[in-house]
Design an enzyme around this catalytic site. Structure first.
Site, mmCIF file in Angstrom:
data_model
loop_
_atom_site.group_PDB
_atom_site.id
_atom_site.type_symbol
_atom_site.label_atom_id
_atom_site.label_comp_id
_atom_site.label_asym_id
_atom_site.label_seq_id
_atom_site.Cartn_x
_atom_site.Cartn_y
_atom_site.Cartn_z
ATOM 1 N N ASP A 2 102.067 51.234 56.172
ATOM 2 C CA ASP A 2 102.801 52.584 55.296
ATOM 3 C C ASP A 2 102.182 53.659 55.828
ATOM 4 O O ASP A 2 100.865 53.925 55.880
ATOM 5 C CB ASP A 2 102.450 52.338 53.927
ATOM 6 C CG ASP A 2 103.584 53.236 53.069
ATOM 7 O OD1 ASP A 2 103.803 54.371 53.583
ATOM 8 O OD2 ASP A 2 103.581 52.972 51.898
ATOM 9 N N ARG A 55 103.254 56.960 54.874
ATOM 10 C CA ARG A 55 103.240 58.112 54.107
ATOM 11 C C ARG A 55 102.122 58.655 53.790
ATOM 12 O O ARG A 55 101.226 58.180 53.204
ATOM 13 C CB ARG A 55 104.350 57.585 52.968
ATOM 14 C CG ARG A 55 105.745 57.216 53.381
ATOM 15 C CD ARG A 55 106.425 56.642 52.202
ATOM 16 N NE ARG A 55 105.741 55.413 51.736
ATOM 17 C CZ ARG A 55 106.453 54.684 50.747
ATOM 18 N NH1 ARG A 55 107.359 55.370 50.222
ATOM 19 N NH2 ARG A 55 105.781 53.666 50.628
#
Length: 206
Positions: A128, A130
């Site tokens: 991930d 983000r």
């Protein structure tokens, strides 16, 4: 420091035929210079309002893909915020931060048997990518120091806390599981500890 750039009225058509009254808010000087935005719904309270951080998913949000639960989560959030008030922070972080085209490449790898995280790794990406610093920027620009977070993802709460946003509560979203996204959801539970109570017949998905 991020500041509010513009606020416009945005009535939103709901799936039940009603209309939610919202304001769409843009920002100056967000930390990643992205075009993220907030939707502010009526009855917003400054005392720990309900907030949903929703990462952009063109396939789910726009096209109604059954491969993920993004579209249903977005619609659920809009309905809940319309009823209760609060904010939806729409973050332009497609494919957990790898972009649309790379996400589609990951889809091809998933069709060969990899789960969503293994596919990202095979493309040279992290599980991930983000950053939720930009969400903290938006909340600080709106003078909201503490929220109730509508999310199944513990990383969102951890990153917001590290960025100086208080979390009064973390409230799970609904479970939107089907035969197409069961492996995707079970992978989120196993790999990144999402709090998703999968139906028993999906929990042992290989």
């Amino acid at each position: 420091m991020a500041t509010v750039r513009n606020i416009a009225r945005l009535p939103i058509l709901l799936n039940n035929g009603g209309t939610a009254l919202a304001k769409i808010i843009s920002f100056w000087h967000l930390s990643d210079n992205g075009e993220h935005f907030a939707l502010q719904f009526e009855r917003l309270t400054r005392n720990a309002p309900l907030v949903r951080l929703h990462s952009e998913c063109v396939t789910g949000d726009v096209l109604g893909s059954a491969r993920c639960d993004c579209g249903p989560q977005l619609h659920e959030a809009v309905h809940r915020l319309h009823q209760e008030g609060g904010l939806l922070l729409y973050l332009r972080q497609e494919g957990r931060g790898i972009g649309l085209y790379r996400k589609l490449e990951a889809y091809c790898l998933q069709e060969q048997g990899l789960d969503t995280y293994a596919a990202n790794r095979a493309l040279g990406h992290k599980d991930d990518e983000r950053s939720y610093q930009v969400a903290a920027d938006m909340l600080k620009a709106l003078d909201i120091p503490t929220i109730r977070l509508l999310s199944n993802n513990p990383d969102k709460a951890s990153q917001l806390l590290a960025a100086g946003i208080g979390i009064a509560a973390r409230i799970p979203t609904g479970v939107f599981c089907n035969t197409e996204n069961s492996l995707y959801l079970s992978s989120k539970v196993k790999v990144t500890s999402h709090t998703i109570d999968l139906p028993s017949y999906y929990k042992d998905t290989p």
